[in-house]
Structures are given as C-alpha cells and as structure tokens.
Design a protein around this motif. Structure first.
Motif, PDB file in Angstrom:
ATOM      1  N   PRO A 103     121.626 -14.689  43.293  1.00 30.07           N
ATOM      2  CA  PRO A 103     121.707 -16.148  43.390  1.00 30.07           C
ATOM      3  C   PRO A 103     120.418 -16.844  42.968  1.00 30.07           C
ATOM      4  O   PRO A 103     120.459 -17.856  42.254  1.00 30.07           O
ATOM      5  CB  PRO A 103     122.028 -16.391  44.866  1.00 30.07           C
ATOM      6  CG  PRO A 103     122.745 -15.155  45.302  1.00 30.07           C
ATOM      7  CD  PRO A 103     122.078 -14.043  44.551  1.00 30.07           C
ATOM      8  N   ARG A 107     119.793 -19.312  39.748  1.00 29.19           N
ATOM      9  CA  ARG A 107     119.185 -20.631  39.951  1.00 29.19           C
ATOM     10  C   ARG A 107     118.036 -20.847  38.967  1.00 29.19           C
ATOM     11  O   ARG A 107     117.917 -21.903  38.347  1.00 29.19           O
ATOM     12  CB  ARG A 107     118.685 -20.730  41.402  1.00 29.19           C
ATOM     13  CG  ARG A 107     118.204 -22.113  41.813  1.00 29.19           C
ATOM     14  CD  ARG A 107     117.784 -22.146  43.288  1.00 29.19           C
ATOM     15  NE  ARG A 107     118.919 -21.796  44.144  1.00 29.19           N
ATOM     16  CZ  ARG A 107     118.937 -20.734  44.950  1.00 29.19           C
ATOM     17  NH1 ARG A 107     117.885 -19.911  45.014  1.00 29.19           N
ATOM     18  NH2 ARG A 107     119.987 -20.482  45.695  1.00 29.19           N
ATOM     19  N   LYS A 136     130.175 -16.597  45.841  1.00 30.08           N
ATOM     20  CA  LYS A 136     130.343 -18.053  45.929  1.00 30.08           C
ATOM     21  C   LYS A 136     129.016 -18.761  45.683  1.00 30.08           C
ATOM     22  O   LYS A 136     128.956 -19.795  45.019  1.00 30.08           O
ATOM     23  CB  LYS A 136     130.904 -18.430  47.297  1.00 30.08           C
ATOM     24  CG  LYS A 136     132.356 -18.047  47.499  1.00 30.08           C
ATOM     25  CD  LYS A 136     132.847 -18.477  48.875  1.00 30.08           C
ATOM     26  CE  LYS A 136     134.305 -18.068  49.079  1.00 30.08           C
ATOM     27  NZ  LYS A 136     134.783 -18.455  50.450  1.00 30.08           N
ATOM     28  N   GLU A 137     127.946 -18.181  46.222  1.00 29.20           N
ATOM     29  CA  GLU A 137     126.617 -18.774  46.038  1.00 29.20           C
ATOM     30  C   GLU A 137     126.192 -18.708  44.572  1.00 29.20           C
ATOM     31  O   GLU A 137     125.666 -19.682  44.022  1.00 29.20           O
ATOM     32  CB  GLU A 137     125.613 -18.019  46.920  1.00 29.20           C
ATOM     33  CG  GLU A 137     124.279 -18.704  47.045  1.00 29.20           C
ATOM     34  CD  GLU A 137     123.330 -17.968  47.981  1.00 29.20           C
ATOM     35  OE1 GLU A 137     122.115 -18.276  47.936  1.00 29.20           O
ATOM     36  OE2 GLU A 137     123.780 -17.070  48.717  1.00 29.20           O
ATOM     37  N   GLU A 141     125.613 -22.028  41.942  1.00 31.84           N
ATOM     38  CA  GLU A 141     124.384 -22.251  41.172  1.00 31.84           C
ATOM     39  C   GLU A 141     124.682 -22.352  39.683  1.00 31.84           C
ATOM     40  O   GLU A 141     124.125 -23.198  38.980  1.00 31.84           O
ATOM     41  CB  GLU A 141     123.390 -21.117  41.433  1.00 31.84           C
ATOM     42  CG  GLU A 141     122.860 -21.048  42.854  1.00 31.84           C
ATOM     43  CD  GLU A 141     122.042 -22.278  43.240  1.00 31.84           C
ATOM     44  OE1 GLU A 141     121.492 -22.945  42.333  1.00 31.84           O
ATOM     45  OE2 GLU A 141     121.967 -22.583  44.446  1.00 31.84           O
TER      46      GLU A 141
END
Length: 914
Positions: A103, A107, A136-137, A141
């Motif tokens: 994640p 990002r 999901k995270e 992002e």
C-alpha cells in the motif's frame, strides 16, 4: 440539409484504428517507455533479481530503474532509494516487496505519476481477511491517481513483440499472434516451457493473478484492439467481474476467437480453485450458459486450448456440424465417426452427384458412403481427386482426411498433393497416423495451414469444438423473428409494479398464486382463469360460472407448497364436490396455522393434453438473473432435463435455449402428436425474460407446470419470491444489460409526423436494410468520407455491429416512423454513441434518410445522444466532420460542440465537453 458524418468505432470502419490513434491506459503496462523494479535484488534466485535481469536482457526499447533503499546499484545498474528519487517519469512499476509494504509503495508511485503497476507479491486475499483488507487499501491508493494494476500474486507479463519481459519466468516467450492470459502463474511457466518445444508464439503472455484491478474484460478489450493478436486463450479459475467479461468478450469474439479453459466444473475442483484465488466460483452450468451467450468457446484440456487457437488461425469456421471423412483404412474412419456422433456432430450424407463423380475414379470396392474409404492402396492422386470432389459436396461443412502409412500410400507425397487444398472455403483437418514415417508429411500440411493430428478422434474433437463455436456465434447474431411492432407484445408494466408493491407494502415476500398469475398475465403469458373465493358458497358460484370440472387450491400468503398440506383438489365435478373440497382444505390448513387460510382459488380444470414444462428464474451471485427451461411436472428434479440462459432473450436466443434440452425434440412432434407452435413458445420465453429483467424485486420465479400442446399453452401454476429490502440492495448486477426502455420517447417533426426515437434492437436489421436503400450516394459519402457500396452496407456481418449491441458499451438510437399509408415501419435516421476503449469519452455517428432532411431530426437525435452521455457520466463526446459538410457543422455549433481542424483525420473534430 442534414447530411451528417461522424466516424464510428467499429470493425466495419477500417480507417478508424484506436490501437494506433491513441495511447490506451494499459499501454503503460504492455508498452512502457520506462520501468521501475521496486524490490530489485542482487540475491541469487530471488524474484527481484530475476525480474530485473529479464527486463534488462530483453530489448523493449525503454529504461529500467532498480529501486532498493539498501543498495547503490543492482546488477551493475544505479539503484534508487524510492520511486520519488527516479530522475525520469516512470510508466510501469513492477513491485516485488512484502505484501504489507505494497500500500505504501503504491501511494508513492501515485505521487510520482506512475500510471501502471504489476504487483508480483503474494499474501493478499488468497490468505484470508487480512490479505483482502490489504487489497482494498492498495486499490484505494491506486484509484487516487488513475493507476491500473495487474496482480497481485502473479508471475508478471510479457509482450514478446515489443521485447518486454516483466516476469520472473526462467525464459522468454516467442513472438506470435496468440494472446495467453492465466490466473495461475505456475501454469504460465509450464505453458511457456511447452510453447518453446512446440514453436508456439505469443502476442501477449499475461499472468493476471487475483485481478485486484485489471480483469478479464479489460484485457480482452485491449487485446481485441491489438492488430497483432489473432486469438485469445484463457486459463480461468474465477470470472471476477462477470458483466465486464461478457461485455468485452461478446464484442471481440466475432472477430477473434476467445478460447477458455475454465477449471472447477467438478465440486472438488471448484473448491480448490476458490481456495487458490480467494474467490468464490459460481455454478458451472451458469458459466456454460454465459460462455454461449458471449461467443466464448470452452475447452476442457490444455492441449485443446492451444490446438483450437492454432486450428482457428489456420482454417475458417464450419457453417454447420456435417463432416465428411476421407480415409484409407476403415478402423480409423469408424473411430472418427464414433467421436463425431458422441460430440453432437453429424456425418454428412453424400449427394448423389458426389457419389457419381467418385465412382468414376475410385475402385469399385470403395465404401460408397461417408466415411469415404478409398482403400489401403490409395495413391496421393486418389486422395487429391477425392478431396476435390468432396469439397464441392453441398451437404458437407468440413472435411477430415485420415492417412495410415501403408505400402501403396506415401504420406509425404500425399501431403504435397493436398497442401494446395488448404483454402477451400470449408475447413479441412487431417490425421496422419504413425511415427517417423509420417513426420515429413505432417510438417508439409502444417506449413500449408492444414492442421494435422496424430489420432482421428482428436481431429474430430477439434471439429466438434469448431462447429459449436459457429453455433454459439450464430445464436448471438442471428436476426430474431420477433415482429418489429413492439406494441404487439408490450407488457402492462404498471399492473406488474402494483402487484409487487402491494405485496412488499404488506411485508410479504411470497406472492399468492392469484397474484403470481396476474403478474404473468401482465407480460402476455397465458394463465388459467382464476378467482378467489373466501367461502364455500362463493366457490360454488364461481365454479358454476366457469363450468365443471374445476380445481380448488389453497389461497394463502404463508404456505408456498400447497400440495404438501392437502391444499389442491382436482376434478371437482359438481357443487357438492366443490363444497366438500373447500371445507376439507380449510380444516386441514387451519389445523396447521389458523392464520394461513385466506380462502381458495377456483379455476377451470384444464383438459388439454400436452407436455409439462418448467420455466423459471433465480439469482446467480456472479451473473444475476439466470433463466431455466426444461421438462416440468412433479418429476422435474428426477429427470433434470433443463437448460440455462442469461436474460434478456430474443426469439433466436429462446430457441437456442430450448435446443439444449431433450424435450425440445418432442415439442416438434413425436409418436403421432402434433408439433406445438414453436414460434409462440419462443415469444413466451422472450416475454418471461422481459419480466425477469424489468422487475428487479423478483428473487425467484417458477412456472411449473407450463402446459403446452398443439392446441395452445398455459401456465397452470406459478411461484414468485421477492427480495427483502436488505437483499435488493445487495442484488448482483445483471450480466447482460437489458433493453433500455427509458430511452424510448416520442418526437414530432416539423411537418407534424409522430416519430418514436428508441434504442435499436436486433429485430431492426430488415428495417436497417431498407434505411440504407433510401440513402443517396452523397449522403453516404458525407457519412463515411468515402463511397461504400450498398451491398457492403447492408451485409449481415456489418449490420450486426449496429443492431446487436451491448447497451452498456454503446447506444444506437433509431427514429422509427409508422407510415400511415402502408402501416409499415420505417427507420428515418440513426445516431450512434460508442465509448472509446480505455477512456471516459465516446464518439458519435449520425445519418438521416434523404427524404427526411430539413425536419430537425438530426438535431434531435444528436441532442438525445448528448443527454445519454451526460447520464452515463462521460467526460466528452467527439465526432469527425468533413470540411464540406456545412449542415452538420451548423448542428454541432447549435448544440454547443467546439469545432477545430484535425490534421490526422483531414477533417474537423467536433468536441462536446460534458
């Protein structure tokens, strides 16, 4: 004059090539200009090292940037601490770091402007809830920057034609024209190893992983646009976004074969696949129905997957299932025949003229029927002469040539003679049986694009796949027989909605039989006249009015299966019998639940003899509504003679659904019984499918039995279960977008004609032929920027692109006018909105019949196209207009388009920003 031009996105307009014209969002993954390997490593045998090595040893023409915060260089290449430190803009990030770090990596990539990522890392939803939360995270992002992701838990991706190898496989794929996509990375490496030995080449080689973002639909759409890809083969464990898959596959399958090996057709395999991918696998029967609906060919072995890709690349599809077999040995011919019949194929019956021609040069002892045994001493000339004659037989759809190496038969010479017959217009397959002796002949045939197989039953299995593929495509694109006049079959939607609303208002989710029958009647499905009686006296009055004998059934809002509680009484011949039946039903039900008895329904006892069918629908968690048709009655679960299909249906699809069952043959008349009205039954199925897709409150619906005979058809009983408020919020999206009735609107021309502007339907193809016949050469030129012959414009293959559309991907509005003098319908104009692949924009096309210029129709059609674009949240709508087309330019300016020269197209580009 409203003579209008705007290019449309479809195969019939070869000048419009999206692949070359614009950069697709997935180009950053398939054709990157720079790649960052995040997690690049020096450690021998590590994924990060193999990824970097594969990228730098393959000349894809871009720059590779290792990212590793612990090293200054990796494999002698300067390394960077993070993606933000890379000095150039990066198209593609290949990520091989622990799942927990991904994640944050995504990002950082979004912040650096990276538009594509391949996540090699495992440890996501395949390990359970913790991994699913990580996914999901990651996706959240990625969405912030419009990044597209392949994976996670994948091998990576190769584009052999571009020299890109972004995988950790041990070797690189050969270049070719087959695109291979797999959910299993391990299978990818096995296929890759096999392909090198078999000299199979790929235009793309993709390990798709768990499909966090990029799924089957995205890749099928992208590779469908790729001119280097001739066929697409899939190894599938779960379907993911069913709607996206079906929509993309249906669009591409007409031009490029899509062949799928879907595991999980046994319960044990389904559980294994679900465990492996972290996804639930739906019903295999539903999957087969879905594949038929979108023209995808399903095979059951890895060898068949690639054999079919090769065969369809070399030979045309057969028009039917009739095969002619030419052999020099009886045994192999018999083996081929068994395999053919077992797979649903048919031995072609030789035409008398074919037999006569064969008699002129074959020995007297030849078989004189199909299989055509030309005997063990067959020379290469005998083979060639036989094939030439059989190819002209009107009863034959394809040919299989079998050769066993015998003393008088030379495999190599025969192959040399036959290679000139590789383009007969009908498919030709071959089986050269043997070992080293037939190797040279096999190579000759393969080079001549005649697929050859070591065993005749293998060749026949491939032929059976081929004609099934043709059959499925015909079912999708065959013009339905339903009359164009929609008023003939318009349902009473308001009545249906009132029935459903009344039930839900009372907190009931099971309709009574009376309500169910009225619901069916609202959609033109014939039912038995039925009335409710709350007393024995009222029941007798109704029975007297109907005439005896009658049937009494329990009327209850609680009890579903009436026969289980003695709630059905048949053959009631008089008033006394009706009274006794009423009292008996009331007593029995009240003993179980005093509140369950609300009276009875009274209906005539149907005397019609015929067949009991079942027609129903229920929800599949992946595909939404699924229809069922088959043998009905009390033994429906015993015989299990049924077929499934995805609604909505047209008459062609309804017939294809019925053809999947054994009862279908009986319905056409057997043992002295007359055939039923098949056209009427087709229409009944169409109406039922309309009910299912237009009333989303329905969770399950069954008509059992639907009694049909030569005298008519009637629904004797029905059961309808509704969604709860909670269920309907979680209802799966229908896999097939239904006909958008909301866009059907009336319009009045300047001279007062009332015209219906509505979305086009497959049934409109004959009207589109007439429409094109009304166009002048000038109008055609202004529309297409070049002359297009009428024969080409009205060809079925082209009109399917306009009439047989996916309403989610594009919209075609037709101006439908019912001529008061002839009472015939005419199409006066057509407007098309086609979404551009990989963007949130669309392109419009518009043309109006010459005799209807100056009526404001072109302006109205384009105005409605803009409204649809706004409703679908498009960012812009564009079109291309000839510089000399002043009227079209005027319409566009009037509606707010911005016009500017387009040097690439040599005309004006009209843009409307929504």
């Amino acid at each position: 004059m409203e003579k209008i031009l705007a290019n449309q996105v479809c195969a019939s307009d070869p000048a419009h090539d999206i692949w070359k014209k614009q950069r697709h969002p997935l180009d950053c993954i398939f054709r990157p200009r720079s790649v960052a390997v995040i997690g690049a490593s020096e450690r021998e045998g590590s994924v990060g090292r193999t990824l970097l090595w594969n990228l730098i040893r393959s000349p894809f023409g871009g720059t590779v940037f290792p990212v590793n915060p612990q090293r200054h260089s990796v494999l002698g290449i300067k390394s960077y601490t993070d993606i933000a430190s890379v000095p150039e803009m990066v198209d593609l990030a290949v990520i091989a770091t622990p799942a927990a770090t991904v994640p944050q990596v995504i990002r950082e990539c979004v912040a650096a402007g990276v538009k594509g990522a391949i996540i090699i890392s495992a440890g996501f939803k395949e390990i359970g809830e913790q991994g699913a939360a990580l996914e999901k995270e990651v996706l959240a992002e990625a969405r912030k920057g419009g990044m597209r992701i392949i994976g996670p838990n994948c091998l990576g991706l190769m584009n052999p034609l571009a020299g890109l190898n972004a995988t950790f496989a041990g070797t690189s794929a050969r270049s070719g024209n087959v695109a291979f996509i797999s959910q299993s990375g391990a299978l990818c490496t096995s296929i890759l190893d096999w392909s090198l030995g078999e000299n199979v080449g790929f235009s793309a080689f993709v390990s798709i992983g768990s499909m966090l973002d990029v799924g089957w639909g995205d890749l099928i759409e992208y590779l469908g646009d790729d001119p280097h890809t001739h066929s697409i083969v899939l190894y599938m464990e779960s379907i993911g976004d069913a709607h996206a898959f079906l929509s993309a596959a249906r669009e591409v399958a007409m031009d490029k074969p899509i062949i799928v090996l879907k595991v999980g057709h046994t319960e044990a395999a389904a559980k294994a696949a679900a465990s492996h991918t972290g996804a639930l696998t739906g019903s295999d029967e539903v999957l087969n129905a879905a594949f038929r609906r979108c023209g995808v060919l399903r095979v059951h072995t890895i060898s068949d997957l690639f054999d079919m890709a090769e065969t369809l690349a070399k030979q045309p599809r057969p028009k039917g299932n009739r095969l002619s077999i030419v052999t020099n040995a009886g045994g192999p011919g018999a083996i081929a025949t068994d395999a053919l019949i077992s797979g649903g194929g048919t031995l072609s019956e030789l035409a008398p003229e074919t037999i006569q021609k064969l008699n002129q040069f074959l020995p007297a002892q030849w078989s004189h029927h199909n299989p055509i045994d030309i005997l063990g001493d067959a020379s290469s000339d005998r083979y060639a002469q036989t094939l030439e004659v059989v190819a002209d037989d009107p009863n034959s759809d394809a040919m299989l040539v079998i050769l066993t190496p015998q003393a008088m038969t030379n495999p190599t010479q025969t192959a040399e003679k036959l290679k000139s017959y590789s383009k007969l217009g009908k498919p030709i397959l071959s089986s050269w049986m043997g070992g080293a002796e037939i190797a040279a002949g096999t190579e000759i045939l393969n080079q001549a694009k005649i697929p050859t197989f070591p065993y005749p039953d293998t060749a026949v299995r491939l032929f059976n796949y081929m004609w099934h593929y043709t059959y499925n495509l015909k079912g999708i694109y065959e013009t339905p027989s339903l009359p164009v006049d929609s008023d003939l079959h318009a349902p009473d939607r308001q009545l249906a909605e009132r029935i459903l609303a009344q039930a839900t208002k009372s907190d009931r989710y099971l309709l009574t039989e009376y309500e169910s029958k009225n619901l069916l009647a609202a959609y033109g499905i014939p039912t038995v006249p039925t009335e409710i009686a709350t007393s024995d006296i009222e029941a007798v009055e109704i029975a007297d009015r109907f005439g005896y004998p009658v049937v009494l059934k329990l009327h209850s809002e609680k009890i579903t299966h009436k026969t289980d509680v003695g709630g059905v009484r048949l053959h009631l011949e008089d008033a006394a019998a009706v009274t006794r039946a009423f009292m008996g039903i009331a007593a029995k039900v009240r003993a179980i639940d005093p509140e369950a008895f609300l009276g009875v329904t009274v209906q005539p006892m149907v005397k019609m003899e015929g067949y009991e069918l079942i027609l129903g629908s229920s929800l599949d968690p992946q595909f939404g509504e699924v229809m069922l048709f088959g043998m009905g009655g009390q033994l429906v679960e015993v015989f299990r003679d049924r077929a499934l299909a995805l609604p909505p249906l047209n008459t062609t699809l309804a017939r294809r659904m019925m053809e999947q069952t054994r009862i279908y043959q009986a319905l056409q008349g057997v043992r002295g019984r007359k055939a039923i009205d098949m056209a009427k039954l087709e229409q009944l199925l169409v109406n039922f499918s309309q009910l299912v897709v237009e009333q989303p409150q329905i969770r399950e619906i069954d008509i059992n039995p639907l009694l049909v005979s030569a005298d008519g058809m009637i629904a004797l009983d029905a059961r309808v279960v509704l969604h709860t408020d909670e269920d309907i919020a979680q209802r799966p999206i229908p896999a097939i977008t239904p006909y958008p009735t909301k866009y059907v609107q009336c319009w009045q021309s300047r001279k007062g004609d009332r015209v219906t502007i509505r979305p086009i339907r497959p049934e409109d193809e004959p009207l589109m032929v007439q429409f094109h016949q009304s166009l002048s050469e000038e109008s055609v030129y202004l529309r297409y920027a070049h002359t297009v012959k009428l024969t080409k414009r009205i060809a079925h293959e082209r009109l399917t692109r306009i009439c047989f559309i996916d309403y989610d991907r594009e919209m075609v509005l037709a101006a439908d006018y019912k001529n008061p003098e002839t009472s015939e319908h005419e199409i006066l104009g057509v407007a098309r909105l086609s979404k551009l692949h990989g963007t949130n924009e669309a392109e419009f096309a518009l043309i109006v019949s010459d005799h209807y210029h100056h009526q404001g129709l072109g302006t109205e059609l384009l105005r409605r196209i803009l409204e649809i674009g706004k409703e679908q949240n498009l960012e812009a709508i564009v079109g291309y207009i000839l510089n000399s087309n002043d009227p079209m330019q005027s319409i566009c300016r009037r509606l707010g388009f911005k016009l500017q020269p387009d040097p690439d197209e040599g005309m004006l580009k009209a843009t409307f920003v929504l």
